[in-house]
Design a protein around this motif. Sequence first.
Motif, PDB file in Angstrom:
ATOM      1  N   LEU A   1      59.066  38.179  50.374  1.00 51.25           N
ATOM      2  CA  LEU A   1      59.554  39.080  49.341  1.00 51.25           C
ATOM      3  C   LEU A   1      58.657  40.309  49.319  1.00 51.25           C
ATOM      4  CD1 LEU A   1      60.872  36.296  48.474  1.00 51.25           C
ATOM      5  CD2 LEU A   1      60.876  37.219  46.164  1.00 51.25           C
ATOM      6  N   THR A   2      59.040  41.290  48.517  1.00 54.57           N
ATOM      7  CA  THR A   2      58.333  42.574  48.511  1.00 54.57           C
ATOM      8  C   THR A   2      57.810  42.890  47.114  1.00 54.57           C
ATOM      9  OG1 THR A   2      59.700  43.423  50.317  1.00 54.57           O
ATOM     10  CG2 THR A   2      58.566  45.048  48.949  1.00 54.57           C
ATOM     11  N   VAL A   3      56.616  43.439  47.073  1.00 55.41           N
ATOM     12  CA  VAL A   3      56.045  43.957  45.838  1.00 55.41           C
ATOM     13  C   VAL A   3      56.020  45.474  45.936  1.00 55.41           C
ATOM     14  CG1 VAL A   3      53.993  44.067  44.379  1.00 55.41           C
ATOM     15  CG2 VAL A   3      54.624  41.918  45.476  1.00 55.41           C
ATOM     16  N   VAL A   4      56.545  46.135  44.913  1.00 59.51           N
ATOM     17  CA  VAL A   4      56.561  47.605  44.889  1.00 59.51           C
ATOM     18  C   VAL A   4      55.460  48.058  43.947  1.00 59.51           C
ATOM     19  CG1 VAL A   4      57.902  49.682  44.453  1.00 59.51           C
ATOM     20  CG2 VAL A   4      59.030  47.613  45.332  1.00 59.51           C
ATOM     21  N   LEU A   5      54.437  48.655  44.525  1.00 61.75           N
ATOM     22  CA  LEU A   5      53.261  49.101  43.780  1.00 61.75           C
ATOM     23  C   LEU A   5      53.267  50.626  43.771  1.00 61.75           C
ATOM     24  CD1 LEU A   5      50.681  48.110  42.346  1.00 61.75           C
ATOM     25  CD2 LEU A   5      49.525  48.196  44.556  1.00 61.75           C
ATOM     26  N   GLY A   6      53.626  51.208  42.615  1.00 62.66           N
ATOM     27  CA  GLY A   6      53.799  52.653  42.576  1.00 62.66           C
ATOM     28  C   GLY A   6      54.997  53.025  43.417  1.00 62.66           C
TER      29      GLY A   6
ATOM     30  N   ARG B   1      44.159  40.196  44.856  1.00 61.05           N
ATOM     31  CA  ARG B   1      43.111  40.965  44.175  1.00 61.05           C
ATOM     32  C   ARG B   1      43.602  42.378  43.863  1.00 61.05           C
ATOM     33  NH1 ARG B   1      36.914  42.207  46.371  1.00 61.05           N
ATOM     34  NH2 ARG B   1      36.255  43.394  44.541  1.00 61.05           N
ATOM     35  N   SER B   2      44.273  43.001  44.848  1.00 61.30           N
ATOM     36  CA  SER B   2      44.821  44.346  44.617  1.00 61.30           C
ATOM     37  C   SER B   2      45.864  44.321  43.517  1.00 61.30           C
ATOM     38  CB  SER B   2      45.431  44.891  45.912  1.00 61.30           C
ATOM     39  OG  SER B   2      44.449  45.034  46.909  1.00 61.30           O
ATOM     40  N   LEU B   3      46.679  43.270  43.521  1.00 65.67           N
ATOM     41  CA  LEU B   3      47.693  43.143  42.487  1.00 65.67           C
ATOM     42  C   LEU B   3      47.054  43.011  41.114  1.00 65.67           C
ATOM     43  CD1 LEU B   3      50.685  42.570  41.567  1.00 65.67           C
ATOM     44  CD2 LEU B   3      50.003  40.164  41.671  1.00 65.67           C
ATOM     45  N   ALA B   4      46.073  42.115  40.984  1.00 65.92           N
ATOM     46  CA  ALA B   4      45.439  41.887  39.690  1.00 65.92           C
ATOM     47  C   ALA B   4      44.805  43.176  39.163  1.00 65.92           C
ATOM     48  CB  ALA B   4      44.386  40.785  39.804  1.00 65.92           C
ATOM     49  N   GLN B   5      44.180  43.939  40.061  1.00 67.45           N
ATOM     50  CA  GLN B   5      43.574  45.200  39.639  1.00 67.45           C
ATOM     51  C   GLN B   5      44.635  46.178  39.155  1.00 67.45           C
ATOM     52  OE1 GLN B   5      41.433  46.244  43.213  1.00 67.45           O
ATOM     53  NE2 GLN B   5      39.571  45.163  42.575  1.00 67.45           N
ATOM     54  N   ALA B   6      45.776  46.231  39.847  1.00 67.15           N
ATOM     55  CA  ALA B   6      46.853  47.130  39.449  1.00 67.15           C
ATOM     56  C   ALA B   6      47.412  46.739  38.092  1.00 67.15           C
ATOM     57  CB  ALA B   6      47.954  47.125  40.504  1.00 67.15           C
TER      58      ALA B   6
ATOM     59  N   GLU C   1      45.770  30.231  44.920  1.00 67.50           N
ATOM     60  CA  GLU C   1      46.132  31.396  44.116  1.00 67.50           C
ATOM     61  C   GLU C   1      47.567  31.776  44.444  1.00 67.50           C
ATOM     62  OE1 GLU C   1      43.766  35.283  42.563  1.00 67.50           O
ATOM     63  OE2 GLU C   1      43.599  34.830  44.691  1.00 67.50           O
ATOM     64  N   VAL C   2      48.354  32.080  43.416  1.00 60.94           N
ATOM     65  CA  VAL C   2      49.726  32.509  43.675  1.00 60.94           C
ATOM     66  C   VAL C   2      49.699  33.858  44.368  1.00 60.94           C
ATOM     67  CG1 VAL C   2      50.692  31.242  41.726  1.00 60.94           C
ATOM     68  CG2 VAL C   2      50.015  33.643  41.427  1.00 60.94           C
ATOM     69  N   GLY C   3      50.798  34.168  45.032  1.00 58.22           N
ATOM     70  CA  GLY C   3      50.908  35.454  45.685  1.00 58.22           C
ATOM     71  C   GLY C   3      51.298  36.559  44.722  1.00 58.22           C
ATOM     72  N   ALA C   4      51.504  37.730  45.306  1.00 54.64           N
ATOM     73  CA  ALA C   4      51.711  38.919  44.498  1.00 54.64           C
ATOM     74  C   ALA C   4      53.033  38.912  43.750  1.00 54.64           C
ATOM     75  CB  ALA C   4      51.617  40.162  45.385  1.00 54.64           C
TER      76      ALA C   4
ATOM     77  N   ILE D   1      50.242  17.017  43.744  1.00 53.43           N
ATOM     78  CA  ILE D   1      49.910  17.981  42.690  1.00 53.43           C
ATOM     79  C   ILE D   1      49.535  19.314  43.328  1.00 53.43           C
ATOM     80  CG2 ILE D   1      48.283  18.575  40.837  1.00 53.43           C
ATOM     81  CD1 ILE D   1      50.030  16.340  39.956  1.00 53.43           C
ATOM     82  N   ALA D   2      49.979  20.397  42.722  1.00 52.32           N
ATOM     83  CA  ALA D   2      49.504  21.728  43.087  1.00 52.32           C
ATOM     84  C   ALA D   2      48.993  22.411  41.835  1.00 52.32           C
ATOM     85  CB  ALA D   2      50.613  22.552  43.722  1.00 52.32           C
ATOM     86  N   VAL D   3      47.816  22.972  41.920  1.00 51.96           N
ATOM     87  CA  VAL D   3      47.253  23.775  40.833  1.00 51.96           C
ATOM     88  C   VAL D   3      47.222  25.218  41.306  1.00 51.96           C
ATOM     89  CG1 VAL D   3      45.243  24.215  39.369  1.00 51.96           C
ATOM     90  CG2 VAL D   3      45.866  21.856  39.958  1.00 51.96           C
ATOM     91  N   HIS D   4      47.918  26.068  40.581  1.00 54.16           N
ATOM     92  CA  HIS D   4      47.992  27.485  40.928  1.00 54.16           C
ATOM     93  C   HIS D   4      47.224  28.325  39.912  1.00 54.16           C
ATOM     94  CE1 HIS D   4      50.851  27.152  44.172  1.00 54.16           C
ATOM     95  NE2 HIS D   4      51.780  26.601  43.408  1.00 54.16           N
ATOM     96  N   HIS D   5      46.795  29.491  40.352  1.00 54.95           N
ATOM     97  CA  HIS D   5      46.142  30.420  39.422  1.00 54.95           C
ATOM     98  C   HIS D   5      46.319  31.836  39.924  1.00 54.95           C
ATOM     99  CE1 HIS D   5      42.597  31.734  41.840  1.00 54.95           C
ATOM    100  NE2 HIS D   5      42.824  30.612  42.482  1.00 54.95           N
ATOM    101  N   LEU D   6      46.012  32.799  39.066  1.00 55.13           N
ATOM    102  CA  LEU D   6      45.871  34.192  39.475  1.00 55.13           C
ATOM    103  C   LEU D   6      44.613  34.734  38.826  1.00 55.13           C
ATOM    104  CD1 LEU D   6      46.937  36.648  40.992  1.00 55.13           C
ATOM    105  CD2 LEU D   6      48.124  37.354  38.908  1.00 55.13           C
ATOM    106  N   ALA D   7      43.651  35.073  39.679  1.00 56.46           N
ATOM    107  CA  ALA D   7      42.367  35.623  39.235  1.00 56.46           C
ATOM    108  C   ALA D   7      41.655  34.686  38.265  1.00 56.46           C
ATOM    109  CB  ALA D   7      42.560  37.009  38.601  1.00 56.46           C
TER     110      ALA D   7
END
Length: 281
Positions: free
Chosen positions: A30-35, A48-53, A260-263, A228-234
């Motif tokens: 899939l695609t993430v549109v950043l700006g 990391r770039s996503l979390a900062q944005a 960590e989950v993806g963007a 079991i899966a444990v997911h997180h973001l940052a």
Amino acid sequence: MSRHVAIITDSTAYLPPRTMERHGITAVPLTVVLGDRALEEGTEISTRSLAQALQKRRPVTTSRPGPEVFAETYRKAAASGATGIVSLHLSAELSGTYDAAVVAARQAPVPVRVVDTGMIAMALGFCAVAAAEAAQSGGTVDDAVTAAEKRAADTSAYFYVDTLDYLRRGGRIGAAQALFGSALAVKPLLRLDGGRIEPLEKVRTASRAIARLEEIAAERAGTAEVDIAVHHLAAPDRATALADRLRTRLPGLADLHVSEVGAVIGAHTGPGLLGVVVSSR
């Protein structure tokens, strides 16, 4: 020539690369549109770039793959010897990915069964693995679909977010549901239900919410054999601590994944996400 069933999923399954290689699973990004930049999940944008944005409140949206991307993936699978394809994707309630795959399947050179698993993240990943195991055992397309659907029926996903604002902004929950987590700054626990993100409980503090998330996962697992899966973001420390506690209290634990989950998922949940997927074997 022996029959070969190819298993296709999408990047939101968040399967470990070694697992995908071992089971011969292909993931369509899939695609993430950043700006004004469109970036493929998994290769062109880091979490990391996503979390900062997100923390800087920069505009972030997500986009499904186009039918042409799926069409090319199906052609490559057929060219590699596949006589049938099972294409398993995240909930159609949350994304148009399933619809794009259906369009492409109509023109595929071999039969394609497209499945809306109703799942996300490793809840989807476990379904893809189940289908791949059935195919690797010599099963047909129908056998692989049946294995995936059974796994989906036996899989639950629960998660905690610091705020519902990202889900609301992305249209993944309605304004009324967003109010669930706004009164008195309570911390929301959510679940995947019927392919939709639904409120589960309200807890006063983050620490108590995470403790309750652990309790819910343990109650759901019981003494059965589970993955079991444990997911997180940052939130790697939170995720590792939760995984360690679950490892000690689940007698039927088979495999435990921490990632960590993806963007794409992260764009809709925001930093601080902590999720648990419980999947019975």
